[in-house]
Motif scaffolding. Structure first.
Motif, PDB file in Angstrom:
ATOM      1  N   UNK A   1       2.211   0.601   3.411  1.00 35.46           N
ATOM      2  CA  UNK A   1       2.510   1.828   4.150  1.00 35.46           C
ATOM      3  C   UNK A   1       3.712   1.591   5.037  1.00 35.46           C
ATOM      4  N   UNK A   2       4.809   1.386   4.394  1.00 36.93           N
ATOM      5  CA  UNK A   2       6.025   1.164   5.144  1.00 36.93           C
ATOM      6  C   UNK A   2       7.148   1.954   4.524  1.00 36.93           C
ATOM      7  N   UNK A   3       8.118   2.192   5.333  1.00 37.35           N
ATOM      8  CA  UNK A   3       9.242   3.000   4.851  1.00 37.35           C
ATOM      9  C   UNK A   3       9.803   2.448   3.562  1.00 37.35           C
ATOM     10  N   UNK A   4       9.785   1.185   3.468  1.00 35.33           N
ATOM     11  CA  UNK A   4      10.332   0.605   2.259  1.00 35.33           C
ATOM     12  C   UNK A   4       9.588   1.106   1.048  1.00 35.33           C
ATOM     13  N   UNK A   5       8.339   1.242   1.240  1.00 38.27           N
ATOM     14  CA  UNK A   5       7.506   1.665   0.116  1.00 38.27           C
ATOM     15  C   UNK A   5       7.273   3.155   0.157  1.00 38.27           C
ATOM     16  N   UNK A   6       8.203   3.783   0.727  1.00 38.45           N
ATOM     17  CA  UNK A   6       8.057   5.207   0.942  1.00 38.45           C
ATOM     18  C   UNK A   6       7.572   5.897  -0.317  1.00 38.45           C
ATOM     19  N   UNK A   7       8.170   5.541  -1.365  1.00 39.89           N
ATOM     20  CA  UNK A   7       7.811   6.201  -2.609  1.00 39.89           C
ATOM     21  C   UNK A   7       6.342   6.049  -2.892  1.00 39.89           C
ATOM     22  N   UNK A   8       5.953   4.817  -2.804  1.00 41.45           N
ATOM     23  CA  UNK A   8       4.558   4.557  -3.088  1.00 41.45           C
ATOM     24  C   UNK A   8       3.674   5.338  -2.152  1.00 41.45           C
ATOM     25  N   UNK A   9       4.069   5.307  -0.924  1.00 37.89           N
ATOM     26  CA  UNK A   9       3.259   6.001   0.061  1.00 37.89           C
ATOM     27  C   UNK A   9       3.157   7.467  -0.287  1.00 37.89           C
ATOM     28  N   UNK A  10       4.285   8.020  -0.606  1.00 36.39           N
ATOM     29  CA  UNK A  10       4.267   9.436  -0.931  1.00 36.39           C
ATOM     30  C   UNK A  10       3.423   9.720  -2.163  1.00 36.39           C
ATOM     31  N   UNK A  11       3.646   8.919  -3.125  1.00 36.06           N
ATOM     32  CA  UNK A  11       2.911   9.167  -4.361  1.00 36.06           C
ATOM     33  C   UNK A  11       1.428   9.044  -4.105  1.00 36.06           C
ATOM     34  N   UNK A  12       1.106   8.054  -3.327  1.00 32.04           N
ATOM     35  CA  UNK A  12      -0.305   7.869  -3.015  1.00 32.04           C
ATOM     36  C   UNK A  12      -0.839   9.057  -2.252  1.00 32.04           C
ATOM     37  N   UNK A  13      -0.018   9.467  -1.354  1.00 35.41           N
ATOM     38  CA  UNK A  13      -0.440  10.620  -0.577  1.00 35.41           C
ATOM     39  C   UNK A  13      -0.705  11.797  -1.480  1.00 35.41           C
ATOM     40  N   UNK A  14       0.197  11.959  -2.363  1.00 36.46           N
ATOM     41  CA  UNK A  14       0.030  13.087  -3.271  1.00 36.46           C
ATOM     42  C   UNK A  14      -1.276  12.994  -4.026  1.00 36.46           C
ATOM     43  N   UNK A  15      -1.494  11.816  -4.484  1.00 36.16           N
ATOM     44  CA  UNK A  15      -2.710  11.637  -5.256  1.00 36.16           C
ATOM     45  C   UNK A  15      -3.923  11.994  -4.431  1.00 36.16           C
ATOM     46  N   UNK A  16      -3.898  11.460  -3.240  1.00 39.38           N
ATOM     47  CA  UNK A  16      -5.053  11.717  -2.382  1.00 39.38           C
ATOM     48  C   UNK A  16      -5.165  13.188  -2.066  1.00 39.38           C
ATOM     49  N   UNK A  17      -4.040  13.753  -1.806  1.00 33.07           N
ATOM     50  CA  UNK A  17      -4.079  15.170  -1.485  1.00 33.07           C
ATOM     51  C   UNK A  17      -4.504  15.977  -2.697  1.00 33.07           C
ATOM     52  N   UNK A  18      -4.071  15.491  -3.797  1.00 36.69           N
ATOM     53  CA  UNK A  18      -4.444  16.206  -5.000  1.00 36.69           C
ATOM     54  C   UNK A  18      -5.964  16.228  -5.112  1.00 36.69           C
ATOM     55  N   UNK A  19      -6.504  15.087  -4.824  1.00 38.46           N
ATOM     56  CA  UNK A  19      -7.949  15.001  -4.856  1.00 38.46           C
ATOM     57  C   UNK A  19      -8.574  15.853  -3.784  1.00 38.46           C
ATOM     58  N   UNK A  20      -8.017  15.685  -2.616  1.00 39.25           N
ATOM     59  CA  UNK A  20      -8.566  16.427  -1.488  1.00 39.25           C
ATOM     60  C   UNK A  20      -7.437  16.940  -0.627  1.00 39.25           C
ATOM     61  N   UNK A  21      -7.088  18.132  -0.826  1.00 39.58           N
ATOM     62  CA  UNK A  21      -5.967  18.720  -0.111  1.00 39.58           C
ATOM     63  C   UNK A  21      -6.091  18.551   1.383  1.00 39.58           C
ATOM     64  N   UNK A  22      -7.289  18.495   1.826  1.00 43.18           N
ATOM     65  CA  UNK A  22      -7.482  18.407   3.267  1.00 43.18           C
ATOM     66  C   UNK A  22      -7.528  16.975   3.745  1.00 43.18           C
TER      67      UNK A  22
END
Length: 779
Positions: free
Chosen positions: A501-522
């Motif tokens: 969870x670092x800026x360097x891994x921003x992409x990963x973080x975002x993608x992960x976030x998306x996934x999680x949000x996809x699962x649970x928008x909230x």
DNA sequence: GAGTTTGAAACT
DNA sequence: CAGTTTCAAACTC
């Protein structure tokens, strides 16, 4: 390669132009130039190839790889990620990535042929097998930075080039930063894109990597010569930012390409920006310079690592130069932001306002890093965390947002959030950082920048305000991670291992976030609903709903009786709601309504009545005590549970007239009469479900509570409990005191704009900030 | 500081 | 969708 021979041959051929051989050679000739260039130096080749500089792109993937393993989090004491992460998969990535990078480079150099040039140039041509050992070895790439690498590469490919031209404008970076933030958290972005692109990825990757590498190195060098330092720095910064940001932006799908160009910057830079913004823009330049020197080793290292990682082995000799450049980049990035800050301001009024607010505070490089963004307030933690968050939250509410608010907006991570309020949801900056920040107190903030650095530490010292995650297995990419859940990058205070969870891994973080949000928008919605949300009276609710979402979800406590921080509701300083599935709820902030409870109460009332009175008193006392204990409460008047607040809003009389009784009474013990009354009230207020009539009066929030889905498309997690609103009662614990507090807070609600001032005032004040806990509202 | 408890998040 | 497992925070000693 053949080319050399050709070169030699060509002259001869030219002599005999007529000869068929010559013609043949001619055809080949185009290659020669490349070759020559190539020969001179791989770097040159890349330059010649000239893909627009996309250093950033290059960096990002590498960064990911190297960074984790190598990067020491912070000079201050953070353990280097490598150390920490040793066990993490990251390590594995390093080698692979580096190798990959090397490969790419090699391929690029080796191939250096038309196809390559073409592919690199921007078109996503399926890489010929040649360039792409990579393609052939997708595994390696993946292995390096599985997700990141691939996705980023995609993004990088075509767009980066385009962006290059734009990169020159530092200002843009600013915009990008803003976008980035959005991008970072934006849920809208869909993984699908990434996935699709990924499919392309392998081949593309190869090309891109090569491109990236070439471009990076080439550009870096080029910039040095051509550009003045400052400009250069900005440019570089932009690149860096772009690499990650761009990808992210792509993922998110927002942002124009131009904007995207700098996306990465936004992600990482955001921190910087904030810092910068805090300071005067004019000062920022100086600061940056200072920063270069002062910049926290972490950042430098990170950048360096990135650079190193990106740089092909061959280039390593030059790595030092790159490093130097990188550093500048970092510095400049910050500076760039500062510069860009103005533009940003243009972009977002909020940003501008925030800056001013922050200006008083000097930002130091370290501080920047430390400042992580808490997109979401760490709202949950009542302690220091809460306070930090809250501030943000408070800011959110009022459109008038004080400077703080502005920050918050800037910070706003998710688009969703933005949507929520209409305004961006503000995410509190790092607890520490933000809290400390400008907002805190101007006076203190004014204190030298060093303080900022301290801030984090201080906060930590102060309490756990700064406390951060200590994830070991989740890589800080799951909601288990407080930082990640809060939408903030992990920073120094964190003791996490294998942190991604670092800026360097921003992409990963975002993608992960998306996934999680996809699962649970909230999933990333604030756990606790903020007052502002409550504010819904205005009717904004629909948008805000996301924030409330979590709260809506409610706790599921069984053993803690909702009296410990295990309970999200309690932790958030909010009473349990109908959505809660808790057992034996004793939440002092308010009990979950639960129609069921009511019914139970009804049943019990007769029995309990007598006892209830006593119990209630006890409960109230208890609640009061607890409340007092509760950090949030202590700091600031707690925002009443959204439900309650809403009720209050609607029923001012009620609040003023009768203090709601402690929720407990309701819960089971409930005092009969009062509990009932409360319950009824609550129902009326809170759940439209129960009382349809109330809907009108009901604040949007309540409605939201009832139908979380409104705000968020997501499935309603809430569904579980239909029970009517109990909360109203909840507020009760404090009852009188609580209400008063609520009332205070409430004012802000009513008028988002006007009140904002109030909120801002609070936020502005140190106490306010600290108190931010009000922010509870964060939700 | 280490170990236990707890409940959310994630997984099946 | 429910049950189980995993995880990290909260808590206790």
């Amino acid at each position: 390669m053949d080319t050399p021979d050709r070169a030699a041959t060509q002259p001869a051929a030219s002599r005999a132009e007529d000869s068929p051989v010559f013609s043949f050679l001619n055809n080949l000739s185009p290659i020669e130039p490349l070759k020559s260039a190539y020969n001179t130096s791989s770097l040159q080749v890349y330059q010649s190839i000239n893909i627009t500089t996309i250093s950033s792109i290059f960096t990002s993937p590498h960064d990911n790889v190297h960074k984790e393993p190598r990067l020491p989090k912070s000079p201050l004491g953070e353990i280097s990620e490598n150390d920490v992460c040793t066990d993490g998969p990251d390590e594995n990535y390093k080698p692979s990535k580096s190798s990959n990078a090397v490969r790419l480079f090699a391929c690029a150099s080796a191939v250096a042929q038309e196809t390559r040039a073409v592919t690199c140039s921007g078109v996503a041509e399926p890489p010929a097998p040649g360039p792409c050992d990579l393609s052939q070895r997708p595994g390696q790439f993946d292995g390096g930075s599985p997700d990141h690498n691939t996705t980023p590469c995609h993004g990088v490919r075509s767009d980066l080039k385009q962006d290059k031209s734009r990169k020159f404008e530092a200002v843009q970076t600013v915009k990008n930063t803003l976008e980035k933030r959005k991008c970072l958290f934006s849920t809208e972005i869909q993984l699908v894109d990434a996935g699709q692109r990924v499919s392309d990825g392998d081949e593309v990757l190869g090309c891109e990597w090569s491109d990236l590498i070439s471009t990076t190195s080439g550009e870096l060098l080029a910039f040095d010569s051509t550009m003045d330092e400052h400009h250069r720095g900005v440019h570089l910064a932009a690149k860096n930012a772009e690499s990650c940001g761009y990808l992210l932006s792509r993922l998110t799908g927002d942002g124009n390409i131009s904007d995207r160009a700098h996306p990465s910057a936004s992600g990482q830079q955001v921190y910087y920006q904030e810092l910068v913004m805090g300071e005067d823009q004019t000062e920022s330049a100086q600061i940056f310079q200072d920063d270069q020197q002062t910049i926290s080793p972490e950042e430098i290292q990170d950048n360096i690592y990135e650079a190193n990682g990106c740089v092909p082995l061959d280039y390593k000799a030059e790595s030092q130069q790159h490093r130097g450049i990188r550093r500048r980049c970092l510095v400049f990035e910050a500076a760039g932001f500062s510069n860009s800050a103005v533009q940003k301001g243009a972009v977002e009024d909020l940003s501008a306002s925030t800056r001013k607010g922050k200006t008083p505070v000097q930002i130091q490089p370290r501080g920047l890093r430390g400042i992580g963004l808490h997109l979401n307030a760490l709202a949950l933690t009542p302690k220091g965390k809460m306070a930090c968050q809250d501030p943000m939250a408070s800011a959110l509410l009022p459109s008038s947002a004080s400077e703080k608010d502005v920050h918050g907006k800037l910070l706003s991570a998710g688009e969703n959030f933005t949507n929520s309020g209409g305004e961006l949801l503000e995410f509190p900056m790092d607890d520490c950082s933000t809290g400390g920040f400008p907002v805190n107190d101007p006076a203190s903030s004014q204190s030298v920048s060093p303080q900022k650095k301290r801030r984090k530490t201080d906060n930590g010292d102060d309490g756990e305000a700064c406390k951060r995650c200590s994830c070991k297995k989740s890589k800080c990419l799951k909601l288990y991670c407080e930082c990640f859940a809060a939408g903030v990058y992990c920073s120094e205070p964190c003791s996490c291992q294998g942190c991604m969870n670092k800026p360097i891994h921003e992409e990963t973080v975002l993608s992960t976030r998306k996934q999680i949000e996809f699962r649970n928008p909230l999933a990333f919605a604030p756990k606790v609903i903020r007052m502002s949300d409550a504010g819904p009276e205005t009717g904004e609710d629909p948008n805000n709903t996301p924030a409330s979402a979590r709260h809506k979800r409610g706790c599921n406590c069984k053993k803690s009786s909702c009296l410990k921080k295990y309970c999200e509701c309690y932790q958030g300083g909010v009473g349990c709601s109908s959505n809660c599935r808790c057992e034996s709820c004793k939440n002092t902030f308010g009990r979950r309504d639960a129609e069921t409870e009511l019914t139970e109460e009804m049943k019990q009332e007769g029995e309990l009545t007598e006892n209830c009175g006593k119990e209630k008193e006890n409960d109230q006392q208890k609640a009061n005590v607890q409340i007092e204990d509760h950090p949030l409460l202590e700091l600031v008047p707690i925002t009443p549970p959204f439900d309650l607040s809403s009720c209050l809003l609607k029923l001012p009389n009620f609040s003023s007239a009768k203090p709601p009784r402690p929720s407990k009474a309701r819960s089971g013990n409930g005092r009969p009469s009062s509990s009932k009354a409360n319950a009824t009230v609550v129902q009326s207020c809170k759940s439209s479900k129960v009382a349809g009539g109330t809907d009108e009066a009901m604040p949007d929030i309540l409605k939201d509570a009832s139908s979380p889905s409104n705000c968020v498309k997501t499935t309603s997690p809430n569904g579980k409990r239909v029970s009517p609103p109990h909360n109203a009662l909840n507020a009760s614990p404090n009852r009188k005191g609580g209400r008063k507090l609520i009332l205070k807070s409430i004012p802000s609600f009513p008028s988002l704009t006007g009140d904002a001032n109030n909120g801002s005032a609070m936020s502005s004040t140190d106490g306010a900030f600290g108190t931010a806990p009000l922010a509870l509202g964060p939700s």
